[in-house]
Motif scaffolding. Sequence first.
Motif, short mmCIF file in Angstrom:
data_model
loop_
_atom_site.label_atom_id
_atom_site.label_comp_id
_atom_site.label_asym_id
_atom_site.label_seq_id
_atom_site.Cartn_x
_atom_site.Cartn_y
_atom_site.Cartn_z
N VAL A 77 92.56 -1.90 72.63
CA VAL A 77 93.75 -2.51 73.22
C VAL A 77 94.99 -2.17 72.39
N GLU A 78 94.90 -2.34 71.08
CA GLU A 78 96.05 -2.05 70.21
C GLU A 78 96.44 -0.58 70.28
N GLU A 79 95.46 0.31 70.33
CA GLU A 79 95.75 1.74 70.43
C GLU A 79 96.43 2.06 71.76
N LEU A 80 95.93 1.49 72.84
CA LEU A 80 96.54 1.74 74.15
C LEU A 80 97.95 1.15 74.24
N GLU A 81 98.17 0.00 73.64
CA GLU A 81 99.51 -0.58 73.61
C GLU A 81 100.46 0.37 72.87
N ALA A 82 100.04 0.87 71.72
CA ALA A 82 100.89 1.79 70.95
C ALA A 82 101.17 3.06 71.73
N GLN A 83 100.15 3.58 72.42
CA GLN A 83 100.35 4.79 73.21
C GLN A 83 101.28 4.52 74.39
N ALA A 84 101.15 3.37 75.01
CA ALA A 84 102.04 3.03 76.12
C ALA A 84 103.49 2.99 75.63
N VAL A 85 103.72 2.44 74.45
CA VAL A 85 105.07 2.43 73.87
C VAL A 85 105.54 3.86 73.64
N ARG A 86 104.69 4.71 73.07
CA ARG A 86 105.07 6.11 72.82
C ARG A 86 105.40 6.83 74.12
N GLN A 87 104.80 6.40 75.23
CA GLN A 87 105.07 7.01 76.53
C GLN A 87 106.20 6.31 77.27
N GLY A 88 106.88 5.38 76.61
CA GLY A 88 108.09 4.80 77.17
C GLY A 88 107.95 3.49 77.93
N TYR A 89 106.76 2.90 77.91
CA TYR A 89 106.58 1.63 78.60
C TYR A 89 107.03 0.47 77.72
N GLY A 90 107.50 -0.59 78.36
CA GLY A 90 107.93 -1.78 77.64
C GLY A 90 107.06 -2.99 77.90
N LYS A 91 106.09 -2.83 78.81
CA LYS A 91 105.27 -3.97 79.20
C LYS A 91 103.90 -3.46 79.67
N ILE A 92 102.90 -4.34 79.55
CA ILE A 92 101.58 -4.03 80.10
C ILE A 92 101.18 -5.15 81.04
N PHE A 93 100.59 -4.76 82.14
CA PHE A 93 100.02 -5.66 83.12
C PHE A 93 98.53 -5.32 83.19
N LEU A 94 97.69 -6.31 83.48
CA LEU A 94 96.28 -6.03 83.70
C LEU A 94 95.65 -7.15 84.49
N THR A 95 94.51 -6.84 85.08
CA THR A 95 93.69 -7.88 85.70
C THR A 95 92.27 -7.71 85.18
N THR A 96 91.57 -8.81 85.12
CA THR A 96 90.15 -8.79 84.83
C THR A 96 89.48 -9.75 85.79
N GLY A 97 88.21 -9.57 86.00
CA GLY A 97 87.50 -10.42 86.95
C GLY A 97 87.16 -11.78 86.37
N PHE A 98 86.98 -12.72 87.25
CA PHE A 98 86.71 -14.11 86.84
C PHE A 98 85.34 -14.26 86.19
N GLU A 137 100.02 -10.31 81.44
CA GLU A 137 101.07 -9.36 81.08
C GLU A 137 101.42 -9.53 79.62
N LYS A 138 102.04 -8.50 79.07
CA LYS A 138 102.46 -8.55 77.68
C LYS A 138 103.69 -7.67 77.50
N ASP A 139 104.68 -8.23 76.84
CA ASP A 139 105.87 -7.48 76.46
C ASP A 139 105.49 -6.64 75.24
N LEU A 140 105.80 -5.37 75.27
CA LEU A 140 105.40 -4.47 74.19
C LEU A 140 106.43 -4.33 73.09
N ALA A 141 107.43 -5.20 73.05
CA ALA A 141 108.44 -5.12 71.98
C ALA A 141 107.79 -5.25 70.61
N VAL A 142 106.76 -6.09 70.48
CA VAL A 142 106.08 -6.25 69.20
C VAL A 142 105.34 -4.97 68.83
N ALA A 143 104.68 -4.36 69.78
CA ALA A 143 103.98 -3.10 69.51
C ALA A 143 104.97 -2.01 69.11
#
Length: 177
Positions: free
Chosen positions: A101-122, A155-161
């Motif tokens: 998760v931390e690696e993907l967040e960092a890569q998303a930031v490197r690719q210009g994203y500012g936020k992550i959204f996701l769903t998981t099953g109940f 969801e998560k704001d990626l400003a911290v990442a």
Amino acid sequence: MADEFVYTTPLDPLAQPLVEQLTWEYASRYGSYFGEPPGAEMSRYPASLFAPPEGNFVLLLRDGRAIAGGAFKRYDEQTAELKRMWTDSAFRRQGLARRVVEELEAQAVRQGYGKIFLTTGFRQPEARDLYLSTGYTPLFDPAVDPEVYKKLAFEKDLAVAAYKLRPPAEQLPASAA
């Protein structure tokens, strides 16, 4: 040998054991609950969506074996959508999913994203707990029976990442520099 992250594609032969385990997990936990054949989620998106510049797919390798992985694709202009998170069943309880998760967040930031959204099953309480413990905001009431929602959105704001990716001198407050 140390663990290493490798960016690749869901079609990479190294990824196949993880993809097969994840497909089995979806099929065994949900069957046709959502009105689709068991495991249908895994064929919903073409591999090309998990490729740069809009997405990415990472494997965590140990001694050349994929032990965990995950991906993201474009959700909207500013948001990446996390998908395909999985840890090999033989390597659980080592914090590997958190590392992915931390690696993907960092890569998303490197690719210009500012936020992550996701769903998981109940029926995936371990996934729910992972996202809650890594700073994701639930877009549902965690006190309500999760089956009411079927899919649990976060969801998560990626400003911290993004802050963590800056060189140390840039991380200091202006008053401390």
